[in-house]
Design an enzyme around this catalytic site. Structure first.
Site, PDB file in Angstrom:
ATOM      1  CG  ASP A   1      -1.941   0.956   1.374  1.00 33.68           C
ATOM      2  OD1 ASP A   1      -2.528   1.331   0.356  1.00 33.68           O
ATOM      3  OD2 ASP A   1      -2.185   1.418   2.501  1.00 33.68           O
TER       4      ASP A   1
ATOM      5  CE  LYS B   1      -5.520  -0.669  -1.409  1.00 28.59           C
ATOM      6  NZ  LYS B   1      -5.919  -0.195  -0.071  1.00 28.59           N
TER       7      LYS B   1
HETATM    8  P1  IMP Z   1       1.884  -0.502   3.818  1.00 25.04           P
HETATM    9  O1  IMP Z   1       2.936  -0.560   4.876  1.00 25.04           O
HETATM   10  O2  IMP Z   1       1.164   0.804   3.832  1.00 25.04           O
HETATM   11  O3  IMP Z   1       2.391  -0.858   2.429  1.00 25.04           O
HETATM   12  O4  IMP Z   1       0.747  -1.487   4.244  1.00 25.04           O
HETATM   13  C1  IMP Z   1       0.797  -2.799   3.969  1.00 25.04           C
HETATM   14  C2  IMP Z   1      -0.174  -3.555   4.842  1.00 25.04           C
HETATM   15  O5  IMP Z   1      -1.385  -2.843   5.080  1.00 25.04           O
HETATM   16  C3  IMP Z   1      -0.593  -4.801   4.116  1.00 25.04           C
HETATM   17  O6  IMP Z   1       0.291  -5.863   4.397  1.00 25.04           O
HETATM   18  C4  IMP Z   1      -1.986  -5.051   4.624  1.00 25.04           C
HETATM   19  O7  IMP Z   1      -1.920  -5.844   5.793  1.00 25.04           O
HETATM   20  C5  IMP Z   1      -2.516  -3.691   4.981  1.00 25.04           C
HETATM   21  N1  IMP Z   1      -3.423  -3.165   3.915  1.00 25.04           N
HETATM   22  C6  IMP Z   1      -3.172  -2.200   3.015  1.00 25.04           C
HETATM   23  N2  IMP Z   1      -4.218  -1.977   2.190  1.00 25.04           N
HETATM   24  C7  IMP Z   1      -5.156  -2.873   2.561  1.00 25.04           C
HETATM   25  C8  IMP Z   1      -6.486  -3.174   2.068  1.00 25.04           C
HETATM   26  O8  IMP Z   1      -7.015  -2.604   1.092  1.00 25.04           O
HETATM   27  N3  IMP Z   1      -7.153  -4.159   2.726  1.00 25.04           N
HETATM   28  C9  IMP Z   1      -6.630  -4.847   3.793  1.00 25.04           C
HETATM   29  N4  IMP Z   1      -5.396  -4.605   4.269  1.00 25.04           N
HETATM   30  C10 IMP Z   1      -4.670  -3.620   3.675  1.00 25.04           C
END
Ligand code: IMP
Ligand code: MG
Length: 178
Positions: free
Chosen positions: A106, A134
């Site tokens: 994300d 994303k």
């Molecule tokens: P990041 O550190 O922002 O890249 O977040 C990654 C983590 O956030 C992922 O491993 C997911 O556990 C959670 N996450 C991000 N987007 C979503 C979503 O749309 N649905 C469910 N979990 C999400």
């Protein structure tokens, strides 16, 4: 189309299971080709990646091993920006080819922090396989070598992904209804 309710939010199907299966097989085929003759250590990031890790591994025909780490950064539908390691790896990863198995990249903060901490432990190589990307939300540059789906900035659940711990059991991917 079937709508479901988790906590306070409504969700509807956005990616059916057959489509997930096809893309997981495609990613597995790429890994089989790239890691032929090596013995990668898959490193699944709990909790979200458990179904993806399982289905991906079933489609690998090379020698491979698996282990899991548990990280947490999310509360509800937003990241806290701080990544906590709740469960680490015990085995040595020195000299190993690591493939991180993640459910969704994300902001990229979780993967950045994981790459930093694994990098100090002298692996031979590290690559990332993520079920979802994303790109619109990326805040830090992260090189995701293998990804099954690139999706718009919508909150999704199912196939291991949760909304405050619910929805992981759904075999299809559901999207929050605005
Ligand atoms: P990041 O550190 O922002 O890249 O977040 C990654 C983590 O956030 C992922 O491993 C997911 O556990 C959670 N996450 C991000 N987007 C979503 C979503 O749309 N649905 C469910 N979990 C999400
Ligand atoms: Mg995750």
């Amino acid at each position: 189309m079937s709508t479901i309710k988790l906590h306070d939010k409504l969700f509807e199907v956005s990616i059916p299971r057959e489509e997930i299966e096809n893309e997981v097989k495609r990613v597995a085929a790429e890994i089989n080709k790239d890691y032929k003759g090596r013995r990668p250590l898959l490193l699944g990031v709990l909790n979200g990646s458990f179904m993806f890790a399982s289905d991906l591994m079933k489609n690998l025909d090379i020698e491979c091993e698996i282990s899991f780490v548990k990280l947490s950064s999310y509360q509800g539908t937003t990241t806290t920006g701080k990544v906590r390691e709740v469960l680490g790896i015990n085995e040595s990863i020195a000299g190993r080819d690591i493939i991180i198995i993640e459910d969704i990249v994300d902001t990229g903060i979780t993967m950045q922090s994981m790459l930093e901490s694994l990098g100090t432990r002298e692996p031979a190589s590290i690559s990332i396989a993520s079920l979802f990307l994303k790109p619109a939300r990326l805040k830090v540059p992260v090189d995701v070598k293998y990804s099954a789906f690139t999706i718009p900035d919508r909150f999704i659940v199912g196939y291991g992904l949760d909304y405050d711990n619910l929805g992981r059991n759904l075999p299809d991917i559901y999207e929050a209804v605005e």
